[in-house]
Design an enzyme around this catalytic site. Structure first.
Site, PDB file in Angstrom:
ATOM      1  N   GLY A 151       0.801  -1.214   0.000  1.00 50.75           N
ATOM      2  CA  GLY A 151       0.000   0.000   0.000  1.00 50.75           C
ATOM      3  C   GLY A 151       0.834   1.264   0.000  1.00 50.75           C
ATOM      4  N   UNK A 152       1.141   1.782   1.188  1.00 50.27           N
ATOM      5  CA  UNK A 152       1.853   3.052   1.332  1.00 50.27           C
ATOM      6  C   UNK A 152       3.356   2.878   1.089  1.00 50.27           C
ATOM      7  N   GLY A 153       4.095   3.975   1.270  1.00 51.16           N
ATOM      8  CA  GLY A 153       5.538   3.905   1.079  1.00 51.16           C
ATOM      9  C   GLY A 153       6.215   2.966   2.046  1.00 51.16           C
ATOM     10  N   HIS A 156       5.581  -0.569   1.087  1.00 50.92           N
ATOM     11  CA  HIS A 156       6.451  -1.080   0.029  1.00 50.92           C
ATOM     12  C   HIS A 156       7.783  -1.552   0.612  1.00 50.92           C
ATOM     13  CE1 HIS A 156       3.549   0.600  -2.789  1.00 50.92           C
ATOM     14  NE2 HIS A 156       4.241   0.118  -3.806  1.00 50.92           N
TER      15      HIS A 156
END
Length: 242
Positions: A151-153, A156
């Site tokens: 999803g978000u940074g 990742h």
């Protein structure tokens, strides 16, 4: 202006992240002979399961291969859940993967698949506990390959930590990345990058054709990518309506 030179042992007040050494498990089977598992850092889990702690959580949930998307939900505060709440498949493409198995493109979707919440978690825990345990369970189930999303940074980053642990266990992997620079920096073994926003890595919600195409091309790249660290752009674009 001269090129930037990095000198080993030189200390600086500016933090410069270091890409970890490559990990790589070669593909030894044809896709039609592979049992493939889905693993996501996007906070997907069964509605009957305990929700993830949105402030940080390194636990994971098992999602059966025959589970209905109607019985799944997302617990994640690090990215816009609007698309995934419309259609779990845009982050956890379980229906497209079942279609690929039915058509014989892959042998089967794995009996167990994994969801965790990669945002704000303890990276050391993911590296030393979560990743190895997920890898162990997938190995025990005879999984031949793994397709990941995030999803978000921070997701990742966490996803690549888990991806690397799975790869180190002897299972080849590929991640569908919405943030290619993050997965590159963190040492992804293999990645693909469609033109999608965070929260819809596997394509537009309620667009099974796009989702199936992204999964198909991702798995083809699992086989075709020749060496660790390569990220292949995919020719699919979705712009979220906000």
């Amino acid at each position: 202006m001269s090129d930037l030179t990095v000198v080993k042992g030189l200390q600086s007040e500016i933090y410069v992240p270091i890409t970890p050494p490559p990990v790589w498990t070669p593909v030894t089977k044809e896709l039609k002979d592979m049992t493939v598992a889905l693993v996501t850092a996007a906070g997907v889990h069964m509605k009957a399961d305990k929700r993830f702690n949105l402030a940080g959580d390194f636990s994971f949930r098992v999602i059966p291969g025959d589970a209905s998307v109607n019985d799944m939900m997302v617990s994640h505060g690090g990215y816009d859940n609007g698309d995934v709440n419309k259609d779990i498949n845009c982050m956890f493409p379980i229906d497209p993967m079942r279609t690929l198995a039915k058509e014989g493109f892959i042998k089967a979707l794995a009996p167990i698949n994994i969801g965790f919440m990669g945002g704000g978690g303890d990276q050391k825990k993911f590296s030393e506990e979560t990743g190895p345990e997920i890898a162990r369970q997938l190995k025990e189930e005879g999984v031949d390959a793994v397709l990941l999303t995030a999803g978000u940074g921070t997701c990742h980053r966490s996803a690549v930590i888990v991806q690397r642990a799975i790869e180190e266990s002897g299972i080849p992997t590929i991640i569908i990345a919405a943030l290619p620079p993050v997965v590159r920096q963190n040492g992804t073994p293999r990645a693909v990058a469609p033109l999608v926003p965070m929260g819809a890595n596997a394509g537009e919600p309620n667009n099974p054709e796009m989702q199936k195409a992204i999964c198909t091309d991702s798995l083809k790249q699992l086989v075709e990518i020749p060496s660790a660290g390569k990220i292949v752009p995919l020719p699919y674009e979705y712009v979220a309506k906000v």
